[in-house]
Design a protein around this motif. Structure first.
Motif, short mmCIF file in Angstrom:
data_model
loop_
_atom_site.label_atom_id
_atom_site.label_comp_id
_atom_site.label_asym_id
_atom_site.label_seq_id
_atom_site.Cartn_x
_atom_site.Cartn_y
_atom_site.Cartn_z
N UNK A 2 1.00 -1.05 -0.01
CA UNK A 2 0.10 0.11 0.19
C UNK A 2 0.88 1.32 -0.04
N UNK A 3 0.53 2.32 -0.86
CA UNK A 3 1.22 3.60 -0.83
C UNK A 3 0.96 4.40 0.64
N UNK A 4 2.16 4.61 1.28
CA UNK A 4 2.03 4.89 2.57
C UNK A 4 1.39 6.48 2.67
N UNK A 5 1.42 7.04 1.56
CA UNK A 5 0.69 8.63 1.38
C UNK A 5 -0.27 8.60 1.11
N UNK A 6 -1.15 7.58 0.25
CA UNK A 6 -2.28 8.01 -0.12
C UNK A 6 -3.37 6.64 0.13
N UNK A 7 -2.73 5.58 0.15
CA UNK A 7 -3.35 4.30 0.63
C UNK A 7 -3.63 3.29 -0.53
N UNK A 8 -3.35 3.85 -1.87
CA UNK A 8 -3.43 3.09 -2.97
C UNK A 8 -2.85 1.70 -2.89
N UNK A 9 -3.86 0.57 -3.46
CA UNK A 9 -3.12 -0.57 -3.00
C UNK A 9 -2.55 -1.44 -4.48
N UNK A 10 -1.57 -1.93 -4.06
CA UNK A 10 -0.57 -2.59 -5.40
C UNK A 10 -0.76 -4.00 -5.08
N UNK A 11 -0.41 -4.80 -6.08
CA UNK A 11 -0.22 -6.43 -6.07
C UNK A 11 0.88 -6.65 -6.72
N UNK A 12 1.74 -7.51 -6.11
CA UNK A 12 3.09 -7.84 -6.84
C UNK A 12 2.71 -8.35 -8.28
N UNK A 13 1.63 -9.10 -8.42
CA UNK A 13 1.40 -10.12 -9.78
C UNK A 13 0.58 -9.23 -10.79
N UNK A 14 -0.44 -8.34 -10.21
CA UNK A 14 -1.35 -7.87 -11.06
C UNK A 14 -1.38 -6.27 -11.12
N UNK A 15 -0.54 -5.72 -10.10
CA UNK A 15 -0.51 -4.41 -10.40
C UNK A 15 0.85 -3.78 -9.53
N UNK A 16 1.90 -4.23 -9.94
CA UNK A 16 3.02 -3.77 -9.32
C UNK A 16 3.52 -2.53 -9.03
N UNK A 17 4.24 -2.12 -8.02
CA UNK A 17 4.50 -0.78 -7.60
C UNK A 17 5.43 -0.26 -8.94
N UNK A 18 5.23 0.82 -9.38
CA UNK A 18 6.04 1.36 -10.72
C UNK A 18 7.50 1.15 -10.43
#
Ligand code: AMP
Length: 215
Positions: free
Chosen positions: A129-145
């Motif tokens: 999760x982005x510590x700033x805004x709470x956006x959720x990422x997933x290693x497989x389907x939506x990795x951190x840029x």
């Protein structure tokens, strides 16, 4: 309009709540977020619940009902409330019904997000999760840029994993869901408030299904 997002950990309740906040001017009331904030700010209550949360157990009804009562009293109603991760027991569901009635509000819809257990484990152990805004990422389907800049807020923030997003506490969280929370599906079905959506569909499809259910 006041709604409940109901589903096991990792079903995507937080992600769909954020979409509803953006699109419908609703207010998200997540008891998990409130409890994590109490831990971060080091309140007595935050210290009391820390171990319980890390083990994946439920904190007491009294604490979470108190948190929701405060929020309902303090927050302007705007486009309505999204209850995310609350209620999680029948006692909490009864308390919510009473609180809303006392305040002259209604509960308009309960969305059950259905996801199978293997998918939940895969989602949760890959989640950050982005510590700033709470956006959720997933290693497989939506990795951190690769730039490590959040796609939602644009900040070069920290991307954190929740302390309870591990196999051991997930087992307890799933057990708590099936034992204590899943009876709410029947409870709201019997009241005529329940709509179920396929939580395994893409984020956009789930959002469209919820939109269809809310009208
Ligand atoms: P969540 O972010 O909704 O997954 O919640 C994280 C943790 O906070 C849960 O595993 C519980 O320990 C606690 N928690 C959150 N909401 C509730 C609730 N409504 N009732 C009891 N415990 C809760």
């Amino acid at each position: 309009m006041n709604i409940i997002l109901l589903g096991p950990p990792g079903a995507g309740k937080g992600t769909q709540a954020r979409i509803l906040v953006d699109k419908r001017d609703m207010v998200q009331l997540s008891t998990g977020d409130m409890l994590r904030a109490a831990r971060t700010s080091g309140t007595v209550m935050g210290k009391t619940v820390a171990g319980v949360m890390d083990r994946g157990e439920l904190v007491t009804d009294e604490i979470v009902i108190g948190l929701i009562r405060e929020q309902l009293e303090d927050t302007s109603h705007a486009g309505g409330f999204i209850f995310d991760g609350f209620p999680r027991t029948l006692a909490q569901a009864d308390a919510l019904g009473k609180l809303l009635a006392e305040m002259g509000h209604t509960l308009d819809c309960v969305i059950e997000m259905q996801v199978d257990d293997d998918a939940l484990v895969a989602r949760i152990t890959a989640r950050s999760t982005c510590a700033n805004c709470g956006e959720v990422y997933n290693d497989n389907t939506k990795p951190v840029p690769a730039t490590a800049k959040c796609t939602s807020c644009g900040e070069a923030a920290e991307f954190t994993r929740r302390a309870d997003d591990n196999q051991e506490s997930l087992k307890t969280r799933l057990l708590a869901y099936y034992k204590q929370t899943s009876p709410l599906i029947g409870y709201y079905y019997a009241k005529g408030d329940l709509t179920s959506v396929d939580g395994l569909a893409s984020m956009e499809t789930v959002a469209a299904d919820i939109k269809g259910a809310l009208g």
